[in-house]
Write a protein that holds these residues in place. Sequence first.
Motif, PDB file in Angstrom:
ATOM      1  N   ALA A  75       0.784  -1.344  -0.174  1.00 48.90           N
ATOM      2  CA  ALA A  75      -0.177  -0.098  -0.016  1.00 48.90           C
ATOM      3  C   ALA A  75       0.925   1.203  -0.058  1.00 48.90           C
ATOM      4  CB  ALA A  75      -0.862  -0.077   1.142  1.00 48.90           C
ATOM      5  N   THR A  76       2.046   1.311   0.623  1.00 49.69           N
ATOM      6  CA  THR A  76       2.858   2.528   0.703  1.00 49.69           C
ATOM      7  C   THR A  76       3.864   2.443  -0.361  1.00 49.69           C
ATOM      8  OG1 THR A  76       4.133   1.224   2.446  1.00 49.69           O
ATOM      9  CG2 THR A  76       2.312   2.473   3.111  1.00 49.69           C
ATOM     10  N   GLN A  82       2.377  12.041   6.059  1.00 53.78           N
ATOM     11  CA  GLN A  82       2.704  10.827   5.570  1.00 53.78           C
ATOM     12  C   GLN A  82       2.531   9.593   6.517  1.00 53.78           C
ATOM     13  OE1 GLN A  82       4.559   9.412   2.720  1.00 53.78           O
ATOM     14  NE2 GLN A  82       3.221  11.253   1.674  1.00 53.78           N
ATOM     15  N   GLY A  83       2.608   9.967   7.882  1.00 51.17           N
ATOM     16  CA  GLY A  83       2.357   9.085   8.843  1.00 51.17           C
ATOM     17  C   GLY A  83       0.808   8.279   8.779  1.00 51.17           C
ATOM     18  N   ALA A  88      -1.054   8.547   6.162  1.00 55.70           N
ATOM     19  CA  ALA A  88      -0.916   7.587   4.958  1.00 55.70           C
ATOM     20  C   ALA A  88      -0.633   6.310   4.984  1.00 55.70           C
ATOM     21  CB  ALA A  88      -0.248   8.462   3.787  1.00 55.70           C
ATOM     22  N   VAL A  89       0.445   6.068   6.004  1.00 51.11           N
ATOM     23  CA  VAL A  89       1.176   4.742   6.093  1.00 51.11           C
ATOM     24  C   VAL A  89       0.001   4.012   6.893  1.00 51.11           C
ATOM     25  CG1 VAL A  89       2.746   3.604   7.465  1.00 51.11           C
ATOM     26  CG2 VAL A  89       3.473   5.414   6.090  1.00 51.11           C
ATOM     27  N   ILE A  90      -0.540   4.457   7.822  1.00 49.52           N
ATOM     28  CA  ILE A  90      -1.706   3.831   8.650  1.00 49.52           C
ATOM     29  C   ILE A  90      -2.968   3.457   7.740  1.00 49.52           C
ATOM     30  CG2 ILE A  90      -3.242   3.979  10.599  1.00 49.52           C
ATOM     31  CD1 ILE A  90      -1.205   5.548  12.087  1.00 49.52           C
ATOM     32  N   GLY A 117      -2.993   3.186   4.712  1.00 51.33           N
ATOM     33  CA  GLY A 117      -2.394   2.172   3.671  1.00 51.33           C
ATOM     34  C   GLY A 117      -2.430   0.913   4.449  1.00 51.33           C
ATOM     35  N   LEU A 118      -1.969   0.717   5.517  1.00 56.37           N
ATOM     36  CA  LEU A 118      -2.008  -0.582   6.338  1.00 56.37           C
ATOM     37  C   LEU A 118      -3.424  -1.201   6.338  1.00 56.37           C
ATOM     38  CD1 LEU A 118      -0.872  -2.635   8.282  1.00 56.37           C
ATOM     39  CD2 LEU A 118      -1.057  -0.941  10.229  1.00 56.37           C
ATOM     40  N   PHE A 119      -4.217  -0.154   6.930  1.00 56.87           N
ATOM     41  CA  PHE A 119      -5.838  -0.613   6.952  1.00 56.87           C
ATOM     42  C   PHE A 119      -6.529  -1.039   5.713  1.00 56.87           C
ATOM     43  CE2 PHE A 119      -6.462   2.424  10.775  1.00 56.87           C
ATOM     44  CZ  PHE A 119      -5.412   1.358  11.887  1.00 56.87           C
ATOM     45  N   ALA A 125      -4.831  -1.931   3.266  1.00 58.53           N
ATOM     46  CA  ALA A 125      -4.364  -3.070   2.232  1.00 58.53           C
ATOM     47  C   ALA A 125      -5.038  -4.512   3.060  1.00 58.53           C
ATOM     48  CB  ALA A 125      -2.868  -3.387   2.552  1.00 58.53           C
ATOM     49  N   THR A 126      -4.977  -4.436   4.425  1.00 55.82           N
ATOM     50  CA  THR A 126      -5.397  -5.611   5.101  1.00 55.82           C
ATOM     51  C   THR A 126      -6.846  -5.735   5.569  1.00 55.82           C
ATOM     52  OG1 THR A 126      -5.150  -4.271   7.306  1.00 55.82           O
ATOM     53  CG2 THR A 126      -3.081  -5.431   6.342  1.00 55.82           C
ATOM     54  N   ILE A 131      -9.594   6.109  13.944  1.00 54.44           N
ATOM     55  CA  ILE A 131      -8.208   6.323  13.744  1.00 54.44           C
ATOM     56  C   ILE A 131      -8.003   7.240  12.508  1.00 54.44           C
ATOM     57  CG2 ILE A 131      -5.834   5.727  13.653  1.00 54.44           C
ATOM     58  CD1 ILE A 131      -6.803   3.053  14.947  1.00 54.44           C
TER      59      ILE A 131
END
Lengths: 571, 571
Positions: A557-558, B546-547, B549-551, B553-555, B557-558, B569
């Motif tokens: 994703a990132t 960006q942080g 965006a990382v979270i 992306g994590l959510f 994708a999973t 969140i």
Amino acid sequence: MTDLAPLSTPSGESTTPAAPVEHMKWWGWGVPGVAFHHEDKPEFAPFVKNAVGLDLHAAQPLEQPDFGALDVPASIAPDALREALARAVGEGNVRDDDLDRVVHTYGKSLRDLVRVRAGDLPRVPDLVVYPADEDGVQRVVDAAVAADAVLIPFGGGSNIAGSLQPDTAETRPIVSVDLGRLDRVLDIDEAAGLARIQAGALGPAIEAQLNPRGWTIGHFPDSFTHSTLGGWVATRSSGMQSDKYGDIADITRGLRVARPGGMLEVRAVPSASTGPSVREMVLGSEGRLGVITEATVQVHRIPAKRVIHAYFFPNWKAGSAAMQAIAASDVHPSVTRVSDARETGFSLATSKERRGFSALAQKGLFTVLRKRGWDLDQLCLSFIGYEGEPSTVAEQRKAVERIVKAHGGIGVGTGPGVLYDQKKFDTPYLRDFLLDRGAGGDVSETAAPWSRIDGLHDGVIAAAEDAYRRIGRKGWIMCHLSHSYHSGACLYFTFAFVFGDDPIAEYDTVKSAVQQAFIDLGGVPSHHHGIGVEHAQWLPDAISGQGVAVIEGLFAATDPGRHLNPAKITR
Amino acid sequence: MTDLAPLSTPSGESTTPAAPVEHMKWWGWGVPGVAFHHEDKPEFAPFVKNAVGLDLHAAQPLEQPDFGALDVPASIAPDALREALARAVGEGNVRDDDLDRVVHTYGKSLRDLVRVRAGDLPRVPDLVVYPADEDGVQRVVDAAVAADAVLIPFGGGSNIAGSLQPDTAETRPIVSVDLGRLDRVLDIDEAAGLARIQAGALGPAIEAQLNPRGWTIGHFPDSFTHSTLGGWVATRSSGMQSDKYGDIADITRGLRVARPGGMLEVRAVPSASTGPSVREMVLGSEGRLGVITEATVQVHRIPAKRVIHAYFFPNWKAGSAAMQAIAASDVHPSVTRVSDARETGFSLATSKERRGFSALAQKGLFTVLRKRGWDLDQLCLSFIGYEGEPSTVAEQRKAVERIVKAHGGIGVGTGPGVLYDQKKFDTPYLRDFLLDRGAGGDVSETAAPWSRIDGLHDGVIAAAEDAYRRIGRKGWIMCHLSHSYHSGACLYFTFAFVFGDDPIAEYDTVKSAVQQAFIDLGGVPSHHHGIGVEHAQWLPDAISGQGVAVIEGLFAATDPGRHLNPAKITR
């Protein structure tokens, strides 16, 4: 470096690029001109003969590897990328000479060293860039991603998990981002005990900037002299004084990471409840989330007193039980470490005449222990470090020594501890010495609950010995316990053997046996070296298939374009 | 619960479902029949009158809210989903009665309580399920995802960050997964100090199962009596003794999470270098990565001695400086806490006649301090906790009291500490007492480096006072410092005011002013309450865009189907 001497004939190779960044030898550990020697260690040669069957008096060391003999594949970087990077960091800081590219191809695992010495270079970075600062790193990231190139961040190059090596299947240009010029302590918040430090700063450079102001980071991994803050963060490093100062994950509070979308910034606070921890995602990310440019780390006042005491235990079980009892007590030493009988034998054998252990032996200590009924073949050496106010050090030592005594151990003073402290960063040089003589060694470490420690220790040794039988080589494995926690500890194994016909295949057999035993006996693939490619096959055992899927999802994703050190940790 | 008394007329509502899981009052904190009272605290009414202008003698408490008057929207769960869930957990463990659904709609923030009392229920869970075990949870996850339903895990229901509330825009069926039946300590590894505990176990249930075997988890958040292990993990909770035992992120070593693809399992080890930490992604995930079913946590032998001493400091700066000096010392207390002058005033006012502080006052202590030149309006009360062997406790206390003295503080014995220890879980009941009288209060906490602590304290109070001016209400805000770390601490603010015409809008103004001041002055949106929806707007300030965006992306994708507590969140 007290135990190392300059070689009489320094290597003719210079690895210094135009940018003022010094690298390790392309073919081994450390700086050119320094190497391990054993002339003043009379017990070393007999020890090696007994351990792996190598006769050091007979073995002719190999010639130093000849860089000119390597067949280095040409750079495939297109001119447009080269120009874009030159705009990003300046013309002289984009390098494509073969030496620079080879220096940035591998880390320093046994596999890395065997391959580079053999000229096994299927894929090397096409360009090496030396940004001067964070903005330069961001421009490199932007330019590389725009050109569909791959980025591999490079700190000190000490990695042993394969985290640096280019994916051999990669057909796009590969850019190694050398952080060596980002080597400054930017700021110390003296009121908070926090320092902002650039990611490319090597261990000694960090301490050299902190110490004059009265501070230390307290992070001293074995690789300290040749590893960087960014590398420590990227691999979740742990230092020798971690019992007091914490692992790098504890030490690191704030982070800055150059990503394709811009800077990721984690505010430096002592603790936070702000969702899944981005800080703990960057820790251990090995370049897959971006290029770490800076960390804000905990720093401590240099303690008034710092001392390492040595102790002997009659056997491994007594030593490991004592380490656990110390961890469970109210005492907080900075170092708790115990070697098994094999590693104790190794330490005794690398001691100089009339120094350290030899002196102890001459004093008749061993005769006394034998008379007390100790089997000296089971002897285990332990180091406990104390730091703080002199009164605290005295109290802690008193409390620890009660525990040592209760476990049948005895104190042998600070002499061996002083030697340990001086020699602690020298071990990697020994590996080059062995490689020069046709033998190879490496290390593997794990962590496990206390309830698993003794079984893990014995089981890993049995697994390695079985592997040696299978490859038909006389091999050696030894271990120490270090980095104590409330619920467990790290076990650190070192293994070595004289190569047969196929060094890499033989190494794989032994290394795999050790790693698989970690998993089978309750450990994890790594305590502080990372996953890279070397440990990736055991990652599902530690965090399950779903855990791997979560990490894969995070990376996908990132970094959908797979520009950030692809194929490390997960595919 | 020594300071609480049963109400004379217990609520007629029973919140007990067929499954044997007890819940808090649907309209407030704690169990039915227990409430705050002030009849034996003579200084409380004058304090409240002075602080927020409320006359407790004149104020008529509101009638207890009438559940029958609520307009609860009908469940939209289709029969197929209901049947699939019944197959997963058994017919009687799938509930759709209004009371059960309302109990599972909100947590216990001020906003939650105001809304639920007002019948503001735009969206409630359509079904509540009570799985008996981990397999049941996994079957629920699978069934819900197969039916394109949304899952919201529910522990004790004590959340105050909005992590439990259904997204009002959600058109799919919503299933609240109540973990209350997963309440067992499954195993204690006595050799390692690790316990496997089911996620739905409440604090008291955990201690009741550990204590008889000589162990404690050492995690005592304010919500202890009504929060669960799973909830602590999901929000990155911190307990009062965190200085010794660590935050829940330190305590939690292994994890099991039911995900749409199956069980995620993180092996319990003391430390690991296995890529970005999946353990630290689950910590703070608030249900977005799956349903936590179990954690393996550090447990400790119940200390031989445990005591809390009280100290007075002449002012805030002296008290906070002393807390930092203790954190920087070699001493390791279990609790370090100092209240500002306002909170000290509150503590004195809630003390009973002839007990604790009143007794101190009667002994003439305050007269003595005044004679020494102390301005008693600046008086700051501190609690320091000591645990361990009696000799260690004595040594630690001696060392701490040297530091206290050096900062102008004085010891006032264990009397107030005993009261604190007994009353520490009672504060939330006070909020219901105020709500019954037309006043509202809530808490906000942050963490920051020591260098920012004093400025943050003063700045947040100024920001709240400015907010009170803007809404035209007489308001109160007070603070304590707790949870000390090497580089900083947590500041915990409590604020209250008498509502005007629009309680929620007024609350938003004050709460936002406090949160924005956290950010502006170097803190983070939350130290241990989580992000949920209440703090989401300040998340980018803590970890950058960006942080976030990382979270995200994590959510994404999973959980591409957004079945796992969406819109918490991040969006």
